[in-house]
Every structure is written in C-alpha cells, then in structure tokens.
Write a protein that holds these residues in place. Sequence first.
Motif, short mmCIF file in Angstrom:
data_model
loop_
_atom_site.label_atom_id
_atom_site.label_comp_id
_atom_site.label_asym_id
_atom_site.label_seq_id
_atom_site.Cartn_x
_atom_site.Cartn_y
_atom_site.Cartn_z
N LEU A 161 7.32 -9.12 -9.82
CA LEU A 161 6.91 -8.07 -8.89
C LEU A 161 7.06 -6.68 -9.49
N LYS A 162 8.01 -6.56 -10.41
CA LYS A 162 8.25 -5.27 -11.06
C LYS A 162 7.04 -4.82 -11.86
N ASP A 163 6.25 -5.78 -12.35
CA ASP A 163 5.14 -5.47 -13.25
C ASP A 163 3.77 -5.54 -12.56
N LEU A 164 3.75 -5.54 -11.22
CA LEU A 164 2.46 -5.60 -10.54
C LEU A 164 1.63 -4.35 -10.86
N PRO A 165 0.33 -4.51 -11.08
CA PRO A 165 -0.50 -3.36 -11.46
C PRO A 165 -0.85 -2.47 -10.25
N LEU A 199 3.20 -9.52 0.29
CA LEU A 199 2.97 -8.17 -0.21
C LEU A 199 2.38 -7.26 0.87
N ARG A 200 2.83 -6.01 0.83
CA ARG A 200 2.17 -4.95 1.59
C ARG A 200 1.18 -4.29 0.64
N VAL A 201 -0.10 -4.34 0.99
CA VAL A 201 -1.14 -3.78 0.14
C VAL A 201 -1.48 -2.39 0.69
N VAL A 202 -1.13 -1.36 -0.06
CA VAL A 202 -1.20 0.02 0.42
C VAL A 202 -2.36 0.75 -0.27
N GLY A 203 -3.39 1.03 0.51
CA GLY A 203 -4.46 1.87 -0.01
C GLY A 203 -4.06 3.33 0.12
N VAL A 204 -4.34 4.11 -0.91
CA VAL A 204 -3.90 5.50 -0.93
C VAL A 204 -5.11 6.43 -1.13
N CYS A 221 -8.98 -5.10 -1.76
CA CYS A 221 -8.09 -5.90 -2.62
C CYS A 221 -7.67 -7.19 -1.93
N ILE A 222 -7.36 -7.10 -0.65
CA ILE A 222 -6.95 -8.31 0.09
C ILE A 222 -8.09 -9.31 0.15
N GLN A 223 -9.29 -8.85 0.45
CA GLN A 223 -10.44 -9.76 0.56
C GLN A 223 -10.70 -10.49 -0.77
N TYR A 224 -10.51 -9.77 -1.87
CA TYR A 224 -10.70 -10.42 -3.18
C TYR A 224 -9.71 -11.57 -3.34
N GLU A 238 -2.10 -1.43 4.73
CA GLU A 238 -1.71 -0.11 5.18
C GLU A 238 -2.52 0.95 4.44
N GLY A 239 -2.96 1.99 5.16
CA GLY A 239 -3.60 3.15 4.55
C GLY A 239 -2.61 4.29 4.53
N ARG A 240 -2.58 5.03 3.42
CA ARG A 240 -1.54 6.05 3.27
C ARG A 240 -2.09 7.25 2.48
N HIS A 241 -1.62 8.44 2.83
CA HIS A 241 -1.94 9.65 2.06
C HIS A 241 -0.97 9.75 0.89
N GLY A 242 -1.48 10.10 -0.31
CA GLY A 242 -0.61 10.22 -1.46
C GLY A 242 -1.26 10.99 -2.59
N GLU A 243 -0.68 10.90 -3.76
CA GLU A 243 -1.16 11.69 -4.90
C GLU A 243 -2.22 10.96 -5.73
N LYS A 244 -2.42 9.66 -5.48
CA LYS A 244 -3.36 8.88 -6.28
C LYS A 244 -4.45 8.28 -5.40
N LYS A 245 -5.64 8.12 -5.99
CA LYS A 245 -6.72 7.39 -5.33
C LYS A 245 -6.56 5.93 -5.79
N ALA A 246 -5.74 5.17 -5.07
CA ALA A 246 -5.33 3.87 -5.61
C ALA A 246 -4.94 2.88 -4.50
N THR A 247 -4.65 1.67 -4.94
CA THR A 247 -4.02 0.67 -4.08
C THR A 247 -2.74 0.20 -4.75
N LEU A 248 -1.65 0.19 -4.01
CA LEU A 248 -0.36 -0.22 -4.50
C LEU A 248 0.05 -1.53 -3.86
N PHE A 249 0.93 -2.27 -4.53
CA PHE A 249 1.44 -3.53 -4.00
C PHE A 249 2.96 -3.42 -3.85
N GLU A 250 3.45 -3.61 -2.64
CA GLU A 250 4.88 -3.51 -2.37
C GLU A 250 5.38 -4.83 -1.80
N PRO A 251 6.46 -5.39 -2.36
CA PRO A 251 7.01 -6.63 -1.80
C PRO A 251 7.51 -6.39 -0.37
N ILE A 252 7.30 -7.38 0.46
CA ILE A 252 7.79 -7.33 1.85
C ILE A 252 9.10 -8.08 1.94
#
Length: 252
Positions: A161-165, A199-204, A221-224, A238-252
């Motif tokens: 999980l530490k190395d998730l892209p 995983l919590r899949v966070v779109g930013v 990403c989830i649908q894929y 989850e949708g979130r405001h942040g500094e990157k135009k990205a999707t992050l993966f967070e362990p639940i």
Amino acid sequence: INAEYMGKAIESNPFPQLRSEILAQRGALLVAGGRLQEAAKADLDASLELDPLTTLSLRFRGDNHQYGAGSDGKQDLTAAIADYNQATQKLLSKAEAADCKNNRGEAYSGLGELSQALEDFQSALVDVPSHERARRNLMEVSKILSEKQKSDAAKAIEAALKDLPTIEFETNRYNLDSEDVTSLNAVAAVMKQFRLVRLRVVGVTVNPQKIDLANKRSEACIQYMLKHGIERSRFESEGRHGEKKATLFEPI
C-alpha cells in the motif's frame, strides 16, 4: 539404577550386540532420570560404537543432546535431530516412533524451524492419536505459526500500500490514458493479492468549485477496477479539493 550390576553384565558379556543393548539400557535410564548426563552420553556413545543400529541408543542420545548433554548443560539440537533421524529410520513400535518424532519436533521448534516441527507433531499423532505431549506441542506451534503468518501478511500489505501510484489528469479531464491504465493495473494486482484490502479512491481537483470533476476522476478509476474483477464493496469514493489534478488511493 544398579550401575554396579549393569557394569558387571557389560564386562562379562562376550557378545558386542548384547553389550551394546545393556549400555543402551543403562544410558537410557540415566537420561530418563534426568541426571549424570555425561555418564549417559558415554554409555550411549559406547553402545553405538559396538552396534551403530542400536535404536534405543540413538533415540536416548538424541534426548540427551536436546535436554543438555554437556557439563555446562547446553543443548545440541542439531546433534539431537541427527540422532532422531537415524532412530526413526529403524524399526520402532508406534509408541516409540511417536515419542521420537515428538522430541525431534521439539528440537526443530527450539531451532525456530516451526514448519518442520509442526510436521513431526502431526506425524506423532498419526502414530499415537492419544499422545498428549505431541498434541500440546502441535497446538502451541500452530498458534505461533498463525500469528507469524498474520504478522508477515500485515507487513506485506503495508509495503504494497505504501507504493500505490497516483493517477494524474489533464485540466478538466477525467478520462484514463495508457499510463493511467498501467498504474491502475498495479492497484488491481495488490487488491487481488490481498483480499482484505479496502481503498478510499479520492479524486482531486485544484478548483474548489469543481468537486463534481473530482468525483468523476475517482469514479473513472473505480469503474476500471470493477471491470477487472474487484468488488465495488471494497471501495469508497470521494471528491476533494487539493493541489493536484489527480486520484489518490488511501487504505481504509
């Protein structure tokens, strides 16, 4: 133990095999009594010099090695296992074989070779299902192995999980390109390997007014990964405001 009587029997007997048996019996009695370990070792060594096939000597010399054969009381578990190996290859009753396998299992356990110990305790119980010492040892080693496997699995999950892209997107876009697909395949592989991972899949999005776009990035990403056999119940979106135009993966 009538050491004097047995000593005379050893000296007066002209047959090496019989002398070996008497030495083995005296050595076994010393080992079973938990005393005179150096004397026991001397008797058992002498017995095997006369007849290397004396099973009783092999078995009890193994015990003597395991439970402290030297004057300093130190164990020699490797030597004990070598003797037990030879003893189990000889003709033994089921009870003798079970004792020998159990004791060898204890020696393996002492060396930290728990899988081999487990096999010996199981084999001892096949020979004698009522062997209580082997049963207790089996339960103890099984518990230790189970805890070790859980610990190893937890460490492997943590490392994976530490190395998730991170999936990065172009401005105002949420479609996936070939590089994103490669990254998502890596995430899917982790989830297939570790079935308990969620995983919590966070779109930013960098624009706080476009949280809907962030949600779409997460959902893409989830649908894929759903198409690749990962259950929806293992994700939170989850949708979130942040500094990157990205999707992050967070362990639940």
